[in-house]
Design a protein around this motif. Structure first.
Motif, mmCIF file in Angstrom:
data_model
loop_
_atom_site.group_PDB
_atom_site.id
_atom_site.type_symbol
_atom_site.label_atom_id
_atom_site.label_comp_id
_atom_site.label_asym_id
_atom_site.label_seq_id
_atom_site.Cartn_x
_atom_site.Cartn_y
_atom_site.Cartn_z
ATOM 1 N N GLY A 233 71.927 108.322 -147.382
ATOM 2 C CA GLY A 233 71.275 108.385 -146.082
ATOM 3 C C GLY A 233 69.856 107.857 -146.147
ATOM 4 O O GLY A 233 69.430 107.074 -145.279
ATOM 5 N N VAL A 234 69.116 108.250 -147.188
ATOM 6 C CA VAL A 234 67.728 107.800 -147.341
ATOM 7 C C VAL A 234 67.672 106.302 -147.582
ATOM 8 O O VAL A 234 66.888 105.569 -146.946
ATOM 9 C CB VAL A 234 67.032 108.542 -148.499
ATOM 10 C CG1 VAL A 234 65.610 108.014 -148.685
ATOM 11 C CG2 VAL A 234 67.008 110.038 -148.237
ATOM 12 N N MET A 235 68.502 105.803 -148.506
ATOM 13 C CA MET A 235 68.464 104.383 -148.835
ATOM 14 C C MET A 235 68.907 103.527 -147.660
ATOM 15 O O MET A 235 68.387 102.425 -147.449
ATOM 16 C CB MET A 235 69.321 104.107 -150.068
ATOM 17 C CG MET A 235 68.853 104.818 -151.337
ATOM 18 S SD MET A 235 67.092 104.571 -151.700
ATOM 19 C CE MET A 235 67.069 102.789 -151.972
ATOM 20 N N SER A 236 69.880 104.016 -146.899
ATOM 21 C CA SER A 236 70.312 103.281 -145.701
ATOM 22 C C SER A 236 69.162 103.184 -144.703
ATOM 23 O O SER A 236 68.947 102.136 -144.073
ATOM 24 C CB SER A 236 71.516 103.965 -145.060
ATOM 25 O OG SER A 236 72.636 103.938 -145.916
ATOM 26 N N LEU A 237 68.423 104.282 -144.550
ATOM 27 C CA LEU A 237 67.251 104.268 -143.675
ATOM 28 C C LEU A 237 66.236 103.233 -144.143
ATOM 29 O O LEU A 237 65.758 102.396 -143.350
ATOM 30 C CB LEU A 237 66.610 105.656 -143.646
ATOM 31 C CG LEU A 237 65.209 105.736 -143.040
ATOM 32 C CD1 LEU A 237 65.259 105.469 -141.545
ATOM 33 C CD2 LEU A 237 64.563 107.089 -143.333
ATOM 34 N N LEU A 238 65.890 103.261 -145.435
ATOM 35 C CA LEU A 238 64.854 102.373 -145.953
ATOM 36 C C LEU A 238 65.260 100.906 -145.841
ATOM 37 O O LEU A 238 64.459 100.056 -145.416
ATOM 38 C CB LEU A 238 64.549 102.722 -147.414
ATOM 39 C CG LEU A 238 63.991 104.128 -147.683
ATOM 40 C CD1 LEU A 238 63.821 104.350 -149.184
ATOM 41 C CD2 LEU A 238 62.675 104.342 -146.960
ATOM 42 N N GLU A 239 66.499 100.591 -146.230
ATOM 43 C CA GLU A 239 66.943 99.192 -146.190
ATOM 44 C C GLU A 239 67.142 98.717 -144.752
ATOM 45 O O GLU A 239 66.777 97.589 -144.396
ATOM 46 C CB GLU A 239 68.244 99.030 -146.983
ATOM 47 C CG GLU A 239 68.109 99.312 -148.477
ATOM 48 C CD GLU A 239 67.209 98.337 -149.208
ATOM 49 O OE1 GLU A 239 66.651 97.425 -148.569
ATOM 50 O OE2 GLU A 239 67.055 98.487 -150.429
ATOM 51 N N GLY A 240 67.734 99.575 -143.916
ATOM 52 C CA GLY A 240 67.949 99.187 -142.527
ATOM 53 C C GLY A 240 66.642 98.997 -141.786
ATOM 54 O O GLY A 240 66.482 98.049 -140.989
ATOM 55 N N HIS A 241 65.685 99.870 -142.032
ATOM 56 C CA HIS A 241 64.367 99.762 -141.409
ATOM 57 C C HIS A 241 63.705 98.439 -141.793
ATOM 58 O O HIS A 241 63.123 97.749 -140.936
ATOM 59 C CB HIS A 241 63.517 100.953 -141.862
ATOM 60 C CG HIS A 241 62.162 101.020 -141.243
ATOM 61 N ND1 HIS A 241 61.007 100.885 -141.976
ATOM 62 C CD2 HIS A 241 61.767 101.234 -139.959
ATOM 63 C CE1 HIS A 241 59.955 101.005 -141.182
ATOM 64 N NE2 HIS A 241 60.384 101.214 -139.947
ATOM 65 N N ALA A 242 63.806 98.067 -143.070
ATOM 66 C CA ALA A 242 63.215 96.802 -143.512
ATOM 67 C C ALA A 242 63.894 95.609 -142.853
ATOM 68 O O ALA A 242 63.232 94.627 -142.482
ATOM 69 C CB ALA A 242 63.301 96.684 -145.035
ATOM 70 N N ASP A 243 65.216 95.665 -142.690
ATOM 71 C CA ASP A 243 65.920 94.573 -142.017
ATOM 72 C C ASP A 243 65.511 94.476 -140.549
ATOM 73 O O ASP A 243 65.370 93.370 -139.997
ATOM 74 C CB ASP A 243 67.438 94.773 -142.132
ATOM 75 C CG ASP A 243 68.039 93.925 -143.249
ATOM 76 O OD1 ASP A 243 67.273 93.442 -144.107
ATOM 77 O OD2 ASP A 243 69.270 93.739 -143.264
ATOM 78 N N VAL A 244 65.333 95.612 -139.893
ATOM 79 C CA VAL A 244 64.904 95.606 -138.492
ATOM 80 C C VAL A 244 63.512 94.994 -138.366
ATOM 81 O O VAL A 244 63.241 94.235 -137.436
ATOM 82 C CB VAL A 244 64.932 97.037 -137.915
ATOM 83 C CG1 VAL A 244 64.227 97.094 -136.557
ATOM 84 C CG2 VAL A 244 66.372 97.517 -137.759
ATOM 85 N N VAL A 245 62.635 95.309 -139.297
ATOM 86 C CA VAL A 245 61.297 94.718 -139.273
ATOM 87 C C VAL A 245 61.376 93.211 -139.459
ATOM 88 O O VAL A 245 60.722 92.445 -138.742
ATOM 89 C CB VAL A 245 60.404 95.349 -140.367
ATOM 90 C CG1 VAL A 245 59.068 94.606 -140.464
ATOM 91 C CG2 VAL A 245 60.168 96.825 -140.075
#
Length: 337
Positions: A233-245
């Motif tokens: 859950g944490v890693m999905s948040l971090l990677e997804g957030h970076a892709d959105v940026v």
């Protein structure tokens, strides 16, 4: 218990040096990556609202061997509690067993690092004291930009946006590092030496047969998998957030961003049969899902409540999304907001 020097040496031989470039082109790539990372700090801050002090963590432009050495150092830090726990449960090994065992595990780690070193474009290492460090792997970035036929300046800034977002995540949210490290320690608490050694070949075979699973899926206990679900859950948040940026900032500063994203998404699917098998066994298919699912979560929350409200996710560990909430942004909004 791990011969780290052997791991670095073997991994470097497996990885190779990367594409051939002139000394002038190499110097230009390094300079452009450093400038892109520095430029990205303000772009990420303006888009996300996360404030991290400039140059909090160093930016290192490295070759493949440099990336391998950095990750060997990081692994040694992360695995410290695991090795200590195993030693306490199993007792100290004999001198011969330690010498042989450390070389076997060193070769295994070296093989893994050698495979990954030719693929990673960048990485934020949160476990490097005191505030982490950002690694940009120059030969891989040059290789991929050539492979995609991308504009070098555009592609380099695009990579920097993603990796700088990770730097901002960890430096603007200082508890994140300790939280992830505590999860590693929690896994160490569950390890049993006999469970790691029994039927190893059979479990690897099972991982190969299981199309949707990785090696860890085949060997993890229910307790370990519960922890891994939290980390996912944490890693999905971090990677997804970076892709959105990347996708949010990109169009305003990177003219060819749409073409880069389209070609890069195709590349993420894997190149050949062996590459796809290794990705599955090592859990890299799951890593690709983290980008996709995490980005959908971030967009789902931001579309509903806006970026400022979304940023409650960074307030404390209790606000982090579970693996189930990554697939159901409304559930996170209901629980946290």
């Amino acid at each position: 218990m791990v011969d780290w020097d052997l791991a670095v040496s073997l991994g470097s031989r497996i990885a190779g040096e990367g594409p051939t470039v002139t000394r002038a082109d190499a110097a230009a790539a390094v300079a452009e990556l450093r400038a892109g990372a520095e430029r990205s700090t303000g772009l990420v801050r303006d888009f996300t609202g996360l404030v991290a002090a400039d140059r909090t963590a160093p930016v290192l432009v490295v070759d493949r061997r440099g990336w391998i050495q950095a990750n060997a150092d990081s692994f040694a830090t992360i695995l410290g509690p695991v090795i200590e726990k195993l030693g306490a449960k199993k007792g100290p090994p004999s001198g011969l067993a330690l010498a042989i065992g450390s070389r076997v595990t060193g070769a295994e780690v070296g093989g893994l690092l050698g495979f990954l070193a030719g693929k990673v474009l960048g990485q934020f290492d949160p476990f490097f004291d005191p505030h982490g460090r950002l690694l940009l792997v120059a030969p891989n970035i040059v290789h991929v930009e050539r492979e995609l036929g991308a504009d070098p300046s555009d592609f380099r800034l695009w990579v920097c946006l993603h990796e700088e977002t990770h730097r901002v995540q960890f430096t603007a949210v200082p508890w994140m590092r300790d939280h992830l490290f505590s999860e590693m320690q929690a896994i160490a608490e569950t390890l049993e030496p006999s469970g790691l050694l029994d039927d190893g070949l059979g479990r690897i075979t099972e991982a190969l047969k299981n199309r949707g699973g990785s090696l860890f899926d085949a060997i993890g206990t229910p307790e370990q998998k519960e922890i891994v679900d939290r980390v996912t859950g944490v890693m999905s948040l971090l990677e997804g957030h970076a892709d959105v940026v990347m996708d949010g900032v990109g169009p305003s500063v990177i003219p060819s961003v749409e073409a880069i994203r389209s070609r890069f998404n195709e590349r993420r699917k894997g190149i050949g049969p062996l590459d796809r098998i290794l990705r599955r066994v090592l859990g890299l298919d799951a890593k690709m899902a983290q980008y996709r699912d995490g980005a959908a979560f971030v967009r789902g929350v931001v579309d509903k409540v806006g970026m400022a409200e979304f940023n409650a996710v960074w307030d404390n560990p209790g606000h982090l999304p579970s693996k189930a909430e990554i697939a159901d942004p409304a559930a996170w909004v209901s629980r946290v907001l």
